[in-house]
Design a protein around this motif. Structure first.
Motif, PDB file in Angstrom:
ATOM      1  N   PHE A 138       8.543  -1.176   1.955  1.00 42.01           N
ATOM      2  CA  PHE A 138       7.869  -1.926   3.025  1.00 42.01           C
ATOM      3  C   PHE A 138       7.853  -1.116   4.327  1.00 42.01           C
ATOM      4  N   ALA A 139       8.974  -0.448   4.628  1.00 42.65           N
ATOM      5  CA  ALA A 139       9.065   0.303   5.885  1.00 42.65           C
ATOM      6  C   ALA A 139       8.118   1.495   5.915  1.00 42.65           C
ATOM      7  N   VAL A 140       7.914   2.154   4.786  1.00 43.24           N
ATOM      8  CA  VAL A 140       7.072   3.358   4.768  1.00 43.24           C
ATOM      9  C   VAL A 140       5.655   3.047   4.289  1.00 43.24           C
ATOM     10  N   ASP A 141       5.435   1.799   3.856  1.00 40.15           N
ATOM     11  CA  ASP A 141       4.108   1.338   3.447  1.00 40.15           C
ATOM     12  C   ASP A 141       3.547   2.143   2.271  1.00 40.15           C
ATOM     13  N   ARG A 142       4.382   2.382   1.302  1.00 45.32           N
ATOM     14  CA  ARG A 142       3.938   3.037   0.059  1.00 45.32           C
ATOM     15  C   ARG A 142       5.006   2.808  -1.006  1.00 45.32           C
ATOM     16  N   PRO A 143       4.665   2.998  -2.272  1.00 50.52           N
ATOM     17  CA  PRO A 143       5.645   2.783  -3.337  1.00 50.52           C
ATOM     18  C   PRO A 143       6.805   3.775  -3.252  1.00 50.52           C
ATOM     19  N   VAL A 144       7.915   3.353  -3.830  1.00 48.05           N
ATOM     20  CA  VAL A 144       9.123   4.192  -3.874  1.00 48.05           C
ATOM     21  C   VAL A 144       9.397   4.612  -5.314  1.00 48.05           C
ATOM     22  N   GLU A 145       9.610   5.907  -5.504  1.00 44.97           N
ATOM     23  CA  GLU A 145      10.017   6.422  -6.817  1.00 44.97           C
ATOM     24  C   GLU A 145      11.525   6.684  -6.757  1.00 44.97           C
ATOM     25  N   ARG A 146      12.274   6.012  -7.607  1.00 39.12           N
ATOM     26  CA  ARG A 146      13.734   6.077  -7.522  1.00 39.12           C
ATOM     27  C   ARG A 146      14.294   7.242  -8.330  1.00 39.12           C
ATOM     28  N   ALA A 197      15.242  -0.866  -2.511  1.00 33.60           N
ATOM     29  CA  ALA A 197      14.022  -0.097  -2.773  1.00 33.60           C
ATOM     30  C   ALA A 197      12.804  -0.790  -2.180  1.00 33.60           C
ATOM     31  N   ASP A 198      12.742  -2.113  -2.296  1.00 31.75           N
ATOM     32  CA  ASP A 198      11.606  -2.847  -1.739  1.00 31.75           C
ATOM     33  C   ASP A 198      11.582  -2.750  -0.218  1.00 31.75           C
ATOM     34  N   ALA A 199      12.769  -2.793   0.414  1.00 30.34           N
ATOM     35  CA  ALA A 199      12.826  -2.689   1.878  1.00 30.34           C
ATOM     36  C   ALA A 199      12.321  -1.336   2.349  1.00 30.34           C
TER      37      ALA A 199
END
Length: 556
Positions: free
Chosen positions: A115-123, A110-112
């Protein structure tokens, strides 16, 4: 976060602690993540795992219907990396990226992505099979499509065409695609996979709890590749597309041994394929678990305990007759009894029982096998289906010589079985001497316990259905739909059953060649509970709905 999943699995009893410890050891030894090992060992299904993640981590479950039509942020996310971490972007929002994950506890993945999309990830939690199939559609289809195009100049059934099709069916993307379809079907608890070529698409449908459900299928251009792959696995003639063929496949799917019965038939748009899933581990041979009431179990076992005679199970195709017969054999299978079966096909292998597959092309029919069985000194014989007079007469003769015969018969109810046998040409006096008991059954869908909803029944409905209850108002139940049941409102099926014991009064009606209606009325007068009445009892108990009972028992 992984610890939360472990704690939840132990607290809810979804996975025994000893099995969980073994899975953790294997995960450490092979460098795999625990959720992957749990599903590969068959300790929990992918769909159940997603639901456990949702409860343990406080995330939502997402289904394949919610996956995007096109790949999201394809320029910034490597498809191979998404496949490796078993994740898929499902919604691109300005402030966050919604990511479906087979393992939402995987912080590194999730962190990777964040980082790639430059925004938080909602799982979100999703089944691994659903993700793999979506990945193949969004990213992997081009590879397999190119492979198919390379074979597009194949002929119309020549030997060269067969070689090209075999090469195409051996392509890695096609192999993965077929494996993913089967894995998704097993995850959804499907009994059958229907793969149907249409002019503009290759339609894939799963029969879940007796009802067909369409799922996302591969592109139409892959129809020949997918069907060829299935035919190669089933050892069918890959170049023969004009005739129907039947075969069998044995696969290990995520730690489970699965048998697939394969049937192909030619259509105007190509070959239609149906795969019947025969999961030995999922087969239940317990009468109570199948939906039999305790009083009914006792009467049925009394019929099975007789040393000789014929015991029949009736119903249409797909009504659970084979399962009931196998459950009966499980009760009868002791070391002091020899049991032989003749089936078409042998769906499940039963330990300690001699099972024979019908092969009409070499003369091995139900009747001929039964005659040979008599020289094997058996105690009990099972006939997969009584289809003709010869088989019926052989069964009668075998029961007269002191054998217990179990068999299935295609009729609408128990009483109709008697008239069916008489119409076949079996002598009435032989039936009165051999017939012991006849069961009639259907399968109805059971309501999802997580979301079913109670409602008061209208007095008119109570009167019309003949509901016999001591309380007012009458409470019935209806489906709602939730993540636990994929929005269907139903999860699993149960049996509604009737048992006709052949008494002296019934024997008298057989000699008179009475109509099935008269036999039914007499049996009810002697205390028989009909399938309809058994179904209404289950509807009142909240196991199913009145509509399901009516669909199964009063189709007209």
């Amino acid at each position: 976060m992984a610890a939360s999943l472990e704690q939840y699995l132990i607290a809810t009893g979804r996975v025994p602690s000893a099995a969980l410890d073994r899975a953790k050891r294997l995960a450490d030894e092979h460098g795999d993540r625990l959720p992957t090992v749990l599903t590969s060992l068959g300790l929990i299904s992918e769909r159940e795992l997603a639901q456990c993640f949702a409860a343990a981590l406080g995330v939502f479950v997402i289904t394949s219907a919610e996956f995007p039509e096109a790949a999201l942020i394809a320029d910034r996310l490597n498809p191979k990396f998404l496949k490796l971490i078993r994740a898929l972007p499902v919604e691109d929002r300005p402030d966050r990226l919604v990511l479906a994950m087979a393992d939402p506890s995987d912080d590194d993945a999730a962190d990777a992505i964040a980082f790639a999309v430059d925004r938080p990830v909602e799982r979100r939690a999703a089944g691994a099979g659903d993700l793999e199939l979506a990945w193949e559609r969004l990213y992997g289809g081009r590879i397999a499509a190119d492979a198919l195009a390379a074979a597009a100049d194949a002929g119309d059934g020549s030997g060269d065409d067969a070689d090209r099709l075999k090469d195409l069916a051996s392509e890695a993307p096609v192999i993965r695609l077929v494996d993913q379809i089967v894995a998704q079907a097993i995850s959804l608890r499907a009994s059958d996979i229907h793969i149907e070529p249409l002019p503009d698409l290759l339609r894939v449908r799963f029969r879940v709890d007796g009802v067909l459900r369409e799922v996302e299928g591969p592109p139409a251009r892959l129809a020949m590749a997918v069907i060829s792959r299935i035919k190669v696995l089933a050892k069918l003639n890959i170049a023969e597309r004009r005739l129907a063929q039947d075969g069998r496949i044995r696969l290990a799917v995520r730690g489970q041994e699965i048998d697939l019965r394969v049937s192909t038939t030619p259509t105007i748009h190509g070959e239609s394929v149906v795969l019947r899933i025969l999961d030995q581990g999922a087969m239940v041979l317990d009468f109570a678990a199948l939906g039999f009431e305790p009083a009914l179990v006792e009467r049925w076992q009394q019929a099975l305990a007789r040393p000789h005679g014929i015991v029949l199970v009736t119903g249409p195709t797909g009504s659970g007759k084979t399962t009931t017969l196998y459950a009966s054999l499980a009760v009868l299978n002791t070391l002091d009894r020899k049991i032989l079966t003749i089936e078409d096909p042998v769906e499940y292998q039963l330990k300690g029982i001699n099972q024979v597959q019908v092969k009409p092309q070499i003369g091995l029919t139900f009747a001929s096998a039964l005659r040979s069985f008599l020289r094997q000194d058996p105690d009990i014989m099972l006939i997969g289906e009584i289809r003709d007079l010869e088989t019926a007469q052989t069964a009668v003769q075998a029961s007269l010589t002191g054998h217990l015969i179990l068999a299935s018969l295609h009729t609408n109810d128990a009483a109709s079985a008697i008239t069916r046998l008489l119409d076949m040409g079996v002598e009435d006096y032989l039936l009165t001497s051999t017939l012991s008991a006849i069961a009639g059954q259907r399968l109805v869908r059971t309501l999802c316990p997580e979301c079913k909803e109670a409602y008061p029944a209208e007095p008119e409905l109570v009167e019309r259905l003949g509901l016999e209850v001591a309380r007012e108002p009458v409470t019935l139940w209806r489906p709602v739909g939730c993540p636990a049941c994929d929005g269907a409102g139903f999860r699993g099926r149960t049996t509604i059953f009737e048992l006709l014991i052949v008494t002296d009064a019934i024997r008298h009606l057989i000699i008179e060649r009475a109509e099935a209606r008269k036999i039914l009325e007499t049996a009810i007068g002697e205390g028989m509970v009909t399938m309809y009445q058994d179904g209404l009892r289950k509807a009142l108990a909240g196991l199913t709905t009145v509509e399901e009972v009516l669909r199964a028992t009063r189709e007209t």
